[in-house]
Design a protein around this motif. Structure first.
Motif, PDB file in Angstrom:
ATOM      1  N   LEU A 276      55.424  13.612 -67.445  1.00  0.00           N
ATOM      2  CA  LEU A 276      54.413  12.260 -67.583  1.00  0.00           C
ATOM      3  C   LEU A 276      54.817  10.754 -65.785  1.00  0.00           C
ATOM      4  O   LEU A 276      55.695  11.000 -65.532  1.00  0.00           O
ATOM      5  CB  LEU A 276      55.754  10.539 -68.347  1.00  0.00           C
ATOM      6  N   GLY A 277      53.844  10.202 -65.581  1.00  0.00           N
ATOM      7  CA  GLY A 277      53.663   9.777 -64.433  1.00  0.00           C
ATOM      8  C   GLY A 277      53.552   8.713 -64.864  1.00  0.00           C
ATOM      9  O   GLY A 277      53.900   7.481 -66.322  1.00  0.00           O
ATOM     10  N   PRO A 278      53.888   7.749 -63.733  1.00  0.00           N
ATOM     11  CA  PRO A 278      54.767   6.005 -63.983  1.00  0.00           C
ATOM     12  C   PRO A 278      53.989   5.566 -64.592  1.00  0.00           C
ATOM     13  O   PRO A 278      54.423   4.814 -65.704  1.00  0.00           O
ATOM     14  CB  PRO A 278      54.584   5.657 -62.262  1.00  0.00           C
ATOM     15  N   LEU A 279      52.588   5.574 -64.910  1.00  0.00           N
ATOM     16  CA  LEU A 279      51.649   4.257 -65.717  1.00  0.00           C
ATOM     17  C   LEU A 279      51.569   5.263 -67.339  1.00  0.00           C
ATOM     18  O   LEU A 279      51.832   3.971 -68.406  1.00  0.00           O
ATOM     19  CB  LEU A 279      50.031   4.703 -64.295  1.00  0.00           C
ATOM     20  N   GLN A 280      51.567   6.265 -67.515  1.00  0.00           N
ATOM     21  CA  GLN A 280      51.284   6.817 -68.860  1.00  0.00           C
ATOM     22  C   GLN A 280      53.553   7.093 -69.056  1.00  0.00           C
ATOM     23  O   GLN A 280      53.121   6.147 -70.577  1.00  0.00           O
ATOM     24  CB  GLN A 280      51.101   8.568 -68.779  1.00  0.00           C
ATOM     25  N   ALA A 281      54.141   6.869 -68.317  1.00  0.00           N
ATOM     26  CA  ALA A 281      55.875   6.008 -68.447  1.00  0.00           C
ATOM     27  C   ALA A 281      56.066   4.925 -68.996  1.00  0.00           C
ATOM     28  O   ALA A 281      56.233   4.369 -70.510  1.00  0.00           O
ATOM     29  CB  ALA A 281      56.818   6.117 -68.055  1.00  0.00           C
ATOM     30  N   LEU A 282      54.919   3.581 -68.515  1.00  0.00           N
ATOM     31  CA  LEU A 282      54.713   2.389 -68.559  1.00  0.00           C
ATOM     32  C   LEU A 282      54.348   2.245 -70.093  1.00  0.00           C
ATOM     33  O   LEU A 282      55.248   1.100 -70.666  1.00  0.00           O
ATOM     34  CB  LEU A 282      54.453   1.788 -67.108  1.00  0.00           C
ATOM     35  N   GLY A 283      52.690   2.923 -70.064  1.00  0.00           N
ATOM     36  CA  GLY A 283      52.200   2.722 -71.552  1.00  0.00           C
ATOM     37  C   GLY A 283      52.253   3.116 -72.584  1.00  0.00           C
ATOM     38  O   GLY A 283      53.119   2.464 -73.510  1.00  0.00           O
ATOM     39  N   GLY A 284      53.418   4.144 -72.109  1.00  0.00           N
ATOM     40  CA  GLY A 284      53.946   4.956 -73.596  1.00  0.00           C
ATOM     41  C   GLY A 284      55.352   4.097 -74.340  1.00  0.00           C
ATOM     42  O   GLY A 284      55.166   3.530 -75.245  1.00  0.00           O
ATOM     43  N   ALA A 285      55.989   3.048 -73.126  1.00  0.00           N
ATOM     44  CA  ALA A 285      57.433   2.398 -72.924  1.00  0.00           C
ATOM     45  C   ALA A 285      56.509   0.544 -74.413  1.00  0.00           C
ATOM     46  O   ALA A 285      57.484   0.097 -75.256  1.00  0.00           O
ATOM     47  CB  ALA A 285      58.097   1.958 -71.825  1.00  0.00           C
ATOM     48  N   ALA A 286      55.428   0.930 -73.619  1.00  0.00           N
ATOM     49  CA  ALA A 286      54.990  -0.687 -74.093  1.00  0.00           C
ATOM     50  C   ALA A 286      54.436  -0.056 -75.582  1.00  0.00           C
ATOM     51  O   ALA A 286      54.548  -0.892 -76.645  1.00  0.00           O
ATOM     52  CB  ALA A 286      53.995  -0.925 -73.498  1.00  0.00           C
ATOM     53  N   VAL A 287      54.378   0.781 -75.738  1.00  0.00           N
ATOM     54  CA  VAL A 287      53.511   1.223 -77.007  1.00  0.00           C
ATOM     55  C   VAL A 287      54.524   0.969 -78.142  1.00  0.00           C
ATOM     56  O   VAL A 287      54.884   0.698 -79.248  1.00  0.00           O
ATOM     57  CB  VAL A 287      52.721   2.185 -77.249  1.00  0.00           C
ATOM     58  N   LEU A 288      55.718   1.873 -77.715  1.00  0.00           N
ATOM     59  CA  LEU A 288      56.976   1.688 -78.781  1.00  0.00           C
ATOM     60  C   LEU A 288      57.286   0.366 -78.665  1.00  0.00           C
ATOM     61  O   LEU A 288      58.053   0.334 -79.810  1.00  0.00           O
ATOM     62  CB  LEU A 288      57.747   3.033 -78.014  1.00  0.00           C
ATOM     63  N   ALA A 289      57.703  -0.412 -77.871  1.00  0.00           N
ATOM     64  CA  ALA A 289      58.151  -1.212 -77.903  1.00  0.00           C
ATOM     65  C   ALA A 289      57.000  -2.568 -78.953  1.00  0.00           C
ATOM     66  O   ALA A 289      58.097  -3.003 -79.945  1.00  0.00           O
ATOM     67  CB  ALA A 289      57.599  -2.635 -76.650  1.00  0.00           C
TER      68      ALA A 289
END
Length: 221
Positions: A189-202
């Protein structure tokens, strides 16, 4: 259900397994929108904030895949489409469950999904035989462990767990998938993908906890 499975299983070979699993788990959002627009249920602040967070996360995931080309973006689009079809399945199943018990309803839906998937395979010209033994073992594992075992495990756990707790623990799926994709497939996971995944989960957490209708529908029973 059959179309949902067809879209998602196509998505995972076009985009990363992490993106495909995160995006398909946005199902509570279209279910909540259905409740607001069709059933006239007033969405609360958690639903609005959760939807905004999930949409932001989706945009970040799409942006992360933008540099990978049109194929990856098409996989993301297929995963989002799968979420819509699964939402439609949940809404239809809720209506069916008013007259049919869970076992017979699930059996009918599964057989219908198999028929639909078979039809798609025929239309695409996909083979039904000629696979190596390793592939057949993978088919059996996916059907027996991931699908049947997962569904029965959820149903068994719901006997003792609250529905809200169960629905939130199911979010372990995209996290676990992302980790397995990294370990087994080299899909870090790249930084942008990790941030996007965290936002989706939240966003999914907020939507599931804040919407009575979506909370009931998006927890398997």
């Amino acid at each position: 259900l059959g179309t949902d499975l067809a879209l998602w299983h196509t998505a995972v070979v076009k985009t990363s397994v992490a993106n495909a699993t995160l995006l398909v788990n946005t199902t509570p959002i279209p279910v909540g929108l259905y409740a607001a627009w069709v059933l006239r249920e007033r969405p609360g602040a958690p639903f609005v904030l959760g939807t905004a967070s999930a949409l932001l996360g989706t945009a970040l995931l799409l942006r992360a895949d933008r540099g990978l080309g049109a194929v990856a973006l098409s996989g993301d689009a297929l995963a989002l489409s799968a979420a819509l079809f699964y939402a439609a399945y949940l809404i239809a199943m809720k209506r069916v469950r008013r007259r049919v018990d869970a076992l017979h309803g699930t059996l009918a839906a599964t057989l219908g999904a198999v028929a639909v998937l078979g039809l798609y395979a025929v239309l695409r010209g996909d083979p039904f035989t000629g696979f190596p033994a390793r592939s057949w073992w993978a088919f059996l594992g996916a059907a027996g462990i991931s699908q049947l075992g997962g569904v029965l495990g959820i149903a068994w756990g719901l006997r003792w767990l609250r529905a809200t707790f169960a629905s939130l623990t199911l979010l372990v799926q995209p996290v676990g998938t992302a980790l397995l994709g990294w370990l087994l497939l080299g899909e870090a996971l790249g930084p942008l993908q990790a941030l996007g995944g965290a936002a989706v989960l939240a966003g999914i957490v907020l939507v599931t906890r804040g919407g009575r209708f979506s909370r009931k529908l998006c927890t398997p029973a």
